[in-house]
Design a protein around this motif. Structure first.
Motif, PDB file in Angstrom:
ATOM      1  N   LEU A 114       0.833  -1.207   0.000  1.00 35.60           N
ATOM      2  CA  LEU A 114       0.000   0.000   0.000  1.00 35.60           C
ATOM      3  C   LEU A 114       0.869   1.258   0.000  1.00 35.60           C
ATOM      4  O   LEU A 114       0.519   2.256  -0.631  1.00 35.60           O
ATOM      5  CB  LEU A 114      -0.957  -0.020   1.193  1.00 35.60           C
ATOM      6  N   VAL A 115       2.007   1.214   0.688  1.00 35.58           N
ATOM      7  CA  VAL A 115       2.955   2.328   0.621  1.00 35.58           C
ATOM      8  C   VAL A 115       3.486   2.481  -0.804  1.00 35.58           C
ATOM      9  O   VAL A 115       3.600   3.589  -1.328  1.00 35.58           O
ATOM     10  CB  VAL A 115       4.120   2.121   1.628  1.00 35.58           C
ATOM     11  N   LYS A 116       3.768   1.332  -1.432  1.00 34.14           N
ATOM     12  CA  LYS A 116       4.251   1.380  -2.820  1.00 34.14           C
ATOM     13  C   LYS A 116       3.176   1.924  -3.763  1.00 34.14           C
ATOM     14  O   LYS A 116       3.494   2.600  -4.737  1.00 34.14           O
ATOM     15  CB  LYS A 116       4.700   0.002  -3.281  1.00 34.14           C
ATOM     16  N   VAL A 117       1.906   1.674  -3.456  1.00 25.86           N
ATOM     17  CA  VAL A 117       0.821   2.233  -4.279  1.00 25.86           C
ATOM     18  C   VAL A 117       0.874   3.750  -4.256  1.00 25.86           C
ATOM     19  O   VAL A 117       0.692   4.417  -5.275  1.00 25.86           O
ATOM     20  CB  VAL A 117      -0.556   1.723  -3.793  1.00 25.86           C
ATOM     21  N   VAL A 118       1.166   4.303  -3.087  1.00 23.18           N
ATOM     22  CA  VAL A 118       1.239   5.763  -2.958  1.00 23.18           C
ATOM     23  C   VAL A 118       2.449   6.311  -3.709  1.00 23.18           C
ATOM     24  O   VAL A 118       2.356   7.339  -4.388  1.00 23.18           O
ATOM     25  CB  VAL A 118       1.285   6.171  -1.465  1.00 23.18           C
ATOM     26  N   CYS A 119       3.585   5.619  -3.608  1.00 22.15           N
ATOM     27  CA  CYS A 119       4.817   6.123  -4.222  1.00 22.15           C
ATOM     28  C   CYS A 119       4.930   5.782  -5.703  1.00 22.15           C
ATOM     29  O   CYS A 119       5.261   6.652  -6.511  1.00 22.15           O
ATOM     30  CB  CYS A 119       6.022   5.575  -3.474  1.00 22.15           C
ATOM     31  N   PHE A 120       4.705   4.521  -6.041  1.00 18.26           N
ATOM     32  CA  PHE A 120       4.853   4.042  -7.419  1.00 18.26           C
ATOM     33  C   PHE A 120       3.687   3.129  -7.737  1.00 18.26           C
ATOM     34  O   PHE A 120       3.781   1.907  -7.597  1.00 18.26           O
ATOM     35  CB  PHE A 120       6.179   3.274  -7.605  1.00 18.26           C
ATOM     36  N   ASN A 121       2.593   3.711  -8.149  1.00 18.84           N
ATOM     37  CA  ASN A 121       1.378   2.945  -8.364  1.00 18.84           C
ATOM     38  C   ASN A 121       1.442   2.136  -9.650  1.00 18.84           C
ATOM     39  O   ASN A 121       1.956   2.588 -10.666  1.00 18.84           O
ATOM     40  CB  ASN A 121       0.168   3.881  -8.409  1.00 18.84           C
ATOM     41  N   SER A 122       0.915   0.919  -9.562  1.00 23.10           N
ATOM     42  CA  SER A 122       0.690   0.082 -10.735  1.00 23.10           C
ATOM     43  C   SER A 122      -0.462  -0.859 -10.401  1.00 23.10           C
ATOM     44  O   SER A 122      -0.783  -1.096  -9.232  1.00 23.10           O
ATOM     45  CB  SER A 122       1.942  -0.712 -11.110  1.00 23.10           C
ATOM     46  N   PHE A 123      -1.062  -1.403 -11.417  1.00 20.52           N
ATOM     47  CA  PHE A 123      -2.192  -2.300 -11.215  1.00 20.52           C
ATOM     48  C   PHE A 123      -1.762  -3.547 -10.451  1.00 20.52           C
ATOM     49  O   PHE A 123      -2.467  -4.009  -9.556  1.00 20.52           O
ATOM     50  CB  PHE A 123      -2.810  -2.680 -12.569  1.00 20.52           C
ATOM     51  N   LEU A 124      -0.600  -4.096 -10.786  1.00 22.43           N
ATOM     52  CA  LEU A 124      -0.104  -5.294 -10.109  1.00 22.43           C
ATOM     53  C   LEU A 124       0.156  -5.033  -8.625  1.00 22.43           C
ATOM     54  O   LEU A 124      -0.086  -5.905  -7.789  1.00 22.43           O
ATOM     55  CB  LEU A 124       1.166  -5.796 -10.796  1.00 22.43           C
ATOM     56  N   THR A 125       0.615  -3.855  -8.292  1.00 29.12           N
ATOM     57  CA  THR A 125       0.853  -3.513  -6.890  1.00 29.12           C
ATOM     58  C   THR A 125      -0.453  -3.534  -6.101  1.00 29.12           C
ATOM     59  O   THR A 125      -0.502  -4.055  -4.981  1.00 29.12           O
ATOM     60  CB  THR A 125       1.514  -2.125  -6.790  1.00 29.12           C
ATOM     61  N   ILE A 126      -1.510  -3.002  -6.672  1.00 25.06           N
ATOM     62  CA  ILE A 126      -2.822  -3.015  -6.016  1.00 25.06           C
ATOM     63  C   ILE A 126      -3.310  -4.448  -5.856  1.00 25.06           C
ATOM     64  O   ILE A 126      -3.816  -4.827  -4.790  1.00 25.06           O
ATOM     65  CB  ILE A 126      -3.830  -2.163  -6.814  1.00 25.06           C
ATOM     66  N   VAL A 127      -3.154  -5.250  -6.897  1.00 25.81           N
ATOM     67  CA  VAL A 127      -3.595  -6.649  -6.839  1.00 25.81           C
ATOM     68  C   VAL A 127      -2.832  -7.405  -5.751  1.00 25.81           C
ATOM     69  O   VAL A 127      -3.426  -8.142  -4.952  1.00 25.81           O
ATOM     70  CB  VAL A 127      -3.415  -7.327  -8.217  1.00 25.81           C
ATOM     71  N   LEU A 128      -1.507  -7.228  -5.680  1.00 26.49           N
ATOM     72  CA  LEU A 128      -0.711  -7.930  -4.672  1.00 26.49           C
ATOM     73  C   LEU A 128      -1.057  -7.468  -3.255  1.00 26.49           C
ATOM     74  O   LEU A 128      -1.068  -8.279  -2.322  1.00 26.49           O
ATOM     75  CB  LEU A 128       0.778  -7.753  -4.952  1.00 26.49           C
ATOM     76  N   ALA A 129      -1.343  -6.192  -3.084  1.00 25.65           N
ATOM     77  CA  ALA A 129      -1.773  -5.709  -1.771  1.00 25.65           C
ATOM     78  C   ALA A 129      -3.051  -6.418  -1.352  1.00 25.65           C
ATOM     79  O   ALA A 129      -3.175  -6.873  -0.198  1.00 25.65           O
ATOM     80  CB  ALA A 129      -1.967  -4.197  -1.791  1.00 25.65           C
ATOM     81  N   MET A 130      -3.995  -6.552  -2.265  1.00 25.45           N
ATOM     82  CA  MET A 130      -5.255  -7.226  -1.956  1.00 25.45           C
ATOM     83  C   MET A 130      -5.052  -8.716  -1.695  1.00 25.45           C
ATOM     84  O   MET A 130      -5.676  -9.289  -0.800  1.00 25.45           O
ATOM     85  CB  MET A 130      -6.270  -7.016  -3.086  1.00 25.45           C
ATOM     86  N   VAL A 131      -4.156  -9.351  -2.459  1.00 28.50           N
ATOM     87  CA  VAL A 131      -3.885 -10.779  -2.262  1.00 28.50           C
ATOM     88  C   VAL A 131      -3.338 -11.026  -0.862  1.00 28.50           C
ATOM     89  O   VAL A 131      -3.771 -11.964  -0.171  1.00 28.50           O
ATOM     90  CB  VAL A 131      -2.902 -11.295  -3.340  1.00 28.50           C
ATOM     91  N   PHE A 132      -2.418 -10.188  -0.405  1.00 32.57           N
ATOM     92  CA  PHE A 132      -1.847 -10.400   0.922  1.00 32.57           C
ATOM     93  C   PHE A 132      -2.819 -10.034   2.030  1.00 32.57           C
ATOM     94  O   PHE A 132      -2.767 -10.627   3.115  1.00 32.57           O
ATOM     95  CB  PHE A 132      -0.507  -9.665   1.056  1.00 32.57           C
ATOM     96  N   ILE A 133      -3.719  -9.098   1.794  1.00 32.58           N
ATOM     97  CA  ILE A 133      -4.767  -8.821   2.782  1.00 32.58           C
ATOM     98  C   ILE A 133      -5.676 -10.042   2.916  1.00 32.58           C
ATOM     99  O   ILE A 133      -5.996 -10.478   4.035  1.00 32.58           O
ATOM    100  CB  ILE A 133      -5.571  -7.557   2.390  1.00 32.58           C
ATOM    101  N   ILE A 134      -6.079 -10.620   1.793  1.00 34.76           N
ATOM    102  CA  ILE A 134      -6.933 -11.808   1.824  1.00 34.76           C
ATOM    103  C   ILE A 134      -6.185 -12.983   2.464  1.00 34.76           C
ATOM    104  O   ILE A 134      -6.762 -13.738   3.259  1.00 34.76           O
ATOM    105  CB  ILE A 134      -7.418 -12.154   0.400  1.00 34.76           C
ATOM    106  N   ALA A 135      -4.902 -13.142   2.149  1.00 34.75           N
ATOM    107  CA  ALA A 135      -4.104 -14.217   2.751  1.00 34.75           C
ATOM    108  C   ALA A 135      -4.006 -14.040   4.261  1.00 34.75           C
ATOM    109  O   ALA A 135      -4.050 -15.023   5.014  1.00 34.75           O
ATOM    110  CB  ALA A 135      -2.710 -14.251   2.130  1.00 34.75           C
TER     111      ALA A 135
END
Length: 153
Positions: free
Chosen positions: A107-128
Motif C-alpha cells: 500500500l505504501v508502494k501504491v502511494v509512491c509508485f502505483n501500478s495495477f499489479l501492486t494493487i492486486v498484490l496488496a489485496m492478495v496479501f490482505i486476503i491471505a
C-alpha cells in the motif's frame, strides 16, 4: 496416491518449499547487486529509485521468507500426521501478521509508485492474512477438541 506422508504429496510439497526457502535466501542476500543490475537494464540513471526499491524488496522479502518458513513447519507436522497442535496455530498467526505487513508495504508502494499489479498484490496479501487468521482459529478449535478427547481416553 498417498497424500499425507513424507513419500506422498505433502512430502513433495515440503521439499519444494525447502528449495523455495533456500532460493529465497539467496535472492534476499543478492538484492543490492541484482536490484542495481535490474535498474541499469531499465533506466540510464540507476540511483533514481534504487533505494526505495531495495528497502521495499528487503521488507517484503523478509516477511515472505518468514511465511515460507512457517508453511514449511506446518508441512513438517502434516508429514508426521499430527497437524492439530498449537505450534501450527501460532505459525498461522505469524503468517497472518507477515501477510498484513507485506500488504502495508504494497500500500505504501501504491502511494509512491502505483501500478495495477501492486494493487492486486496488496489485496492478495490482505486476503491471505484474513484467511490465515480464520484458519488459525479453526486449527485452535481442533486442538481444543483433540486435547479434550485425549483426556477422556
Amino acid at each position: 496416491m498417498i497424500i499425507l506422508d513424507e513419500k506422498g504429496l505433502s512430502g513433495l510439497v515440503k521439499r519444494m518449499l525447502d528449495l523455495l526457502f533456500i532460493g529465497g535466501i539467496g535472492i534476499f542476500l543478492s538484492l543490492p547487486w541484482s536490484v542495481k543490475w535490474y535498474m541499469s537494464q531499465l533506466y540510464e540513471e540507476t540511483s533514481r529509485n534504487y533505494w526505495f526499491l531495495l528497502i521495499f524488496l528487503y521488507v517484503t522479502g523478509f516477511f515472505a521468507l518468514q511465511i515460507v518458513y512457517e508453511i514449511r513447519k506446518i508441512f513438517k507436522t502434516l508429514n508426521r500426521r499430527n497437524p492439530f497442535m498449537m505450534d501450527n496455530v501460532n505459525s498461522l498467526k505469524r503468517i497472518a501478521i507477515a501477510s498484513f505487513l507485506i500488504s502495508i508495504a504494497y500500500l505504501v508502494k501504491v502511494v509512491c509508485f502505483n501500478s495495477f499489479l501492486t494493487i492486486v498484490l496488496a489485496m492478495v496479501f490482505i486476503i491471505a492474512g484474513f484467511f490465515s487468521i480464520i484458519l488459525s482459529e479453526v486449527f485452535h478449535q481442533a486442538v481444543m477438541v483433540k486435547e479434550e478427547n485425549d483426556l477422556t481416553i
